[in-house]
Design a protein around this motif. Structure first.
Motif, PDB file in Angstrom:
ATOM      1  N   VAL A 194      21.066  21.699  -9.782  1.00  0.00           N
ATOM      2  CA  VAL A 194      20.008  21.857  -8.786  1.00  0.00           C
ATOM      3  C   VAL A 194      20.378  22.899  -7.737  1.00  0.00           C
ATOM      4  O   VAL A 194      19.571  23.766  -7.391  1.00  0.00           O
ATOM      5  N   PHE A 195      21.621  22.823  -7.253  1.00  0.00           N
ATOM      6  CA  PHE A 195      22.005  23.668  -6.121  1.00  0.00           C
ATOM      7  C   PHE A 195      22.928  24.824  -6.504  1.00  0.00           C
ATOM      8  O   PHE A 195      23.181  25.701  -5.677  1.00  0.00           O
ATOM      9  N   GLY A 196      23.430  24.844  -7.727  1.00  0.00           N
ATOM     10  CA  GLY A 196      24.395  25.865  -8.103  1.00  0.00           C
ATOM     11  C   GLY A 196      23.923  26.842  -9.146  1.00  0.00           C
ATOM     12  O   GLY A 196      24.740  27.477  -9.818  1.00  0.00           O
ATOM     13  N   THR A 197      22.613  26.971  -9.324  1.00  0.00           N
ATOM     14  CA  THR A 197      22.096  27.875 -10.356  1.00  0.00           C
ATOM     15  C   THR A 197      22.298  29.333  -9.952  1.00  0.00           C
ATOM     16  O   THR A 197      22.424  29.658  -8.770  1.00  0.00           O
ATOM     17  N   GLN A 198      22.325  30.214 -10.938  1.00  0.00           N
ATOM     18  CA  GLN A 198      22.392  31.658 -10.715  1.00  0.00           C
ATOM     19  C   GLN A 198      21.266  32.342 -11.458  1.00  0.00           C
ATOM     20  O   GLN A 198      21.249  32.307 -12.687  1.00  0.00           O
ATOM     21  N   PRO A 199      20.278  32.935 -10.781  1.00  0.00           N
ATOM     22  CA  PRO A 199      20.101  32.919  -9.322  1.00  0.00           C
ATOM     23  C   PRO A 199      19.648  31.545  -8.822  1.00  0.00           C
ATOM     24  O   PRO A 199      19.309  30.678  -9.630  1.00  0.00           O
ATOM     25  N   HIS A 200      19.646  31.347  -7.510  1.00  0.00           N
ATOM     26  CA  HIS A 200      19.266  30.070  -6.932  1.00  0.00           C
ATOM     27  C   HIS A 200      17.808  29.730  -7.224  1.00  0.00           C
ATOM     28  O   HIS A 200      16.942  30.619  -7.299  1.00  0.00           O
ATOM     29  N   ILE A 217      19.120  22.783   2.628  1.00  0.00           N
ATOM     30  CA  ILE A 217      19.100  23.361   1.283  1.00  0.00           C
ATOM     31  C   ILE A 217      20.016  24.577   1.214  1.00  0.00           C
ATOM     32  O   ILE A 217      20.799  24.736   0.265  1.00  0.00           O
ATOM     33  N   ASP A 218      19.938  25.437   2.212  1.00  0.00           N
ATOM     34  CA  ASP A 218      20.806  26.614   2.232  1.00  0.00           C
ATOM     35  C   ASP A 218      22.275  26.214   2.232  1.00  0.00           C
ATOM     36  O   ASP A 218      23.107  26.824   1.545  1.00  0.00           O
ATOM     37  N   TYR A 219      22.595  25.176   2.994  1.00  0.00           N
ATOM     38  CA  TYR A 219      23.984  24.704   3.065  1.00  0.00           C
ATOM     39  C   TYR A 219      24.433  24.167   1.704  1.00  0.00           C
ATOM     40  O   TYR A 219      25.532  24.504   1.236  1.00  0.00           O
ATOM     41  N   LEU A 220      23.597  23.361   1.085  1.00  0.00           N
ATOM     42  CA  LEU A 220      23.959  22.777  -0.219  1.00  0.00           C
ATOM     43  C   LEU A 220      24.122  23.869  -1.277  1.00  0.00           C
ATOM     44  O   LEU A 220      25.060  23.829  -2.084  1.00  0.00           O
ATOM     45  N   GLN A 221      23.248  24.866  -1.269  1.00  0.00           N
ATOM     46  CA  GLN A 221      23.377  25.953  -2.239  1.00  0.00           C
ATOM     47  C   GLN A 221      24.656  26.753  -1.985  1.00  0.00           C
ATOM     48  O   GLN A 221      25.299  27.223  -2.936  1.00  0.00           O
ATOM     49  N   SER A 222      25.065  26.881  -0.741  1.00  0.00           N
ATOM     50  CA  SER A 222      26.295  27.608  -0.440  1.00  0.00           C
ATOM     51  C   SER A 222      27.533  26.836  -0.920  1.00  0.00           C
ATOM     52  O   SER A 222      28.560  27.443  -1.235  1.00  0.00           O
TER      53      SER A 222
END
Length: 224
Positions: A194-200, A217-222
């Protein structure tokens, strides 16, 4: 009632006329089919290309190192030592993978699924909190949690495709032997997917789906 009877008859007739079965790893059609390394395979197949039986050796059915604890010094506190078809070529077509999992106290195997296999675990050392969650059909069983505190010697099953997890709730390391009914069970980590896809994935999708602020959301993706 007559209409219902006709519909039932039609359904039975169709079922008998078009038999089907659901299967994952196919039953072997020979004694063994040792996998050829991907880099030298001459064709792409659902599985691995078979080595010429005349060239097969005992090493094709062997792996070592399962007695060595894994390096659990990571953010999750667990390590997996996998013996699948990529490590033991002789597993090709046999529908089996074995894994040793070591988990630190308070370590966790995070929520994940295996799209191609049911998993069974045997806890040899330590104490685990382990469980899985059902899917969400339109009835009162949706998203039901089945979980247990496991002691050494206990066995637990995670049905195919369902989200499941393990956490070491003891004061000592836990060691688990895992078996899958697939030579390549696959793994889908919920958080990474959910949060680690490339691209997001678009943050707008995730803020709406999880009812979270954009900054969260930005924090979790980071993190992933």
């Amino acid at each position: 009632m007559a209409v219902a009877g006709i519909l039932v008859t039609i359904a039975i007739t169709v079922a008998l006329s078009f038999p089907f079965s659901c299967s994952y790893d196919l039953d072997p059609l020979q004694d063994f089919c040792v996998a050829v390394t991907d880099t030298v395979a001459a064709a792409f197949v659902n599985g691995k290309v078979c080595k010429n039986p005349k060239l097969v050796t005992p090493e094709d059915f062997h792996a070592s190192g399962f007695h060595i604890p894994g390096n659990t010094m990571n953010s999750l506190g667990f390590a997996a030592n996998v013996a699948d078809v990529n490590r033991i070529p002789g597993l090709n077509t046999l529908g089996l993978t074995v894994v040793r999992v070591d988990i630190e106290p308070n370590g966790v195997v995070p929520p994940h699924t295996h799209p191609r296999a049911t998993e069974i675990i045997v806890l040899l050392e330590g104490t685990l909190y382990a469980g899985f969650v059902t899917s969400n059909p339109n009835d009162n069983t949706k998203n039901r949690l089945f979980a247990k505190i496991l002691k050494a010697g206990d066995v637990f099953v995670f049905p195919i495709g369902l989200v499941h997890f393990q956490r070491n709730v003891g004061n000592t390391k836990a060691m688990v032997i895992v078996a899958f009914n697939s030579q390549n069970p696959g793994v889908i980590s919920v958080a990474n997917s959910v949060f680690g896809t490339q691209p997001h994935i678009s943050p707008e999708v995730l803020t709406k789906s999880f009812q979270l602020d954009r900054k969260v959301i930005d924090y979790l993706q980071s993190k992933f």
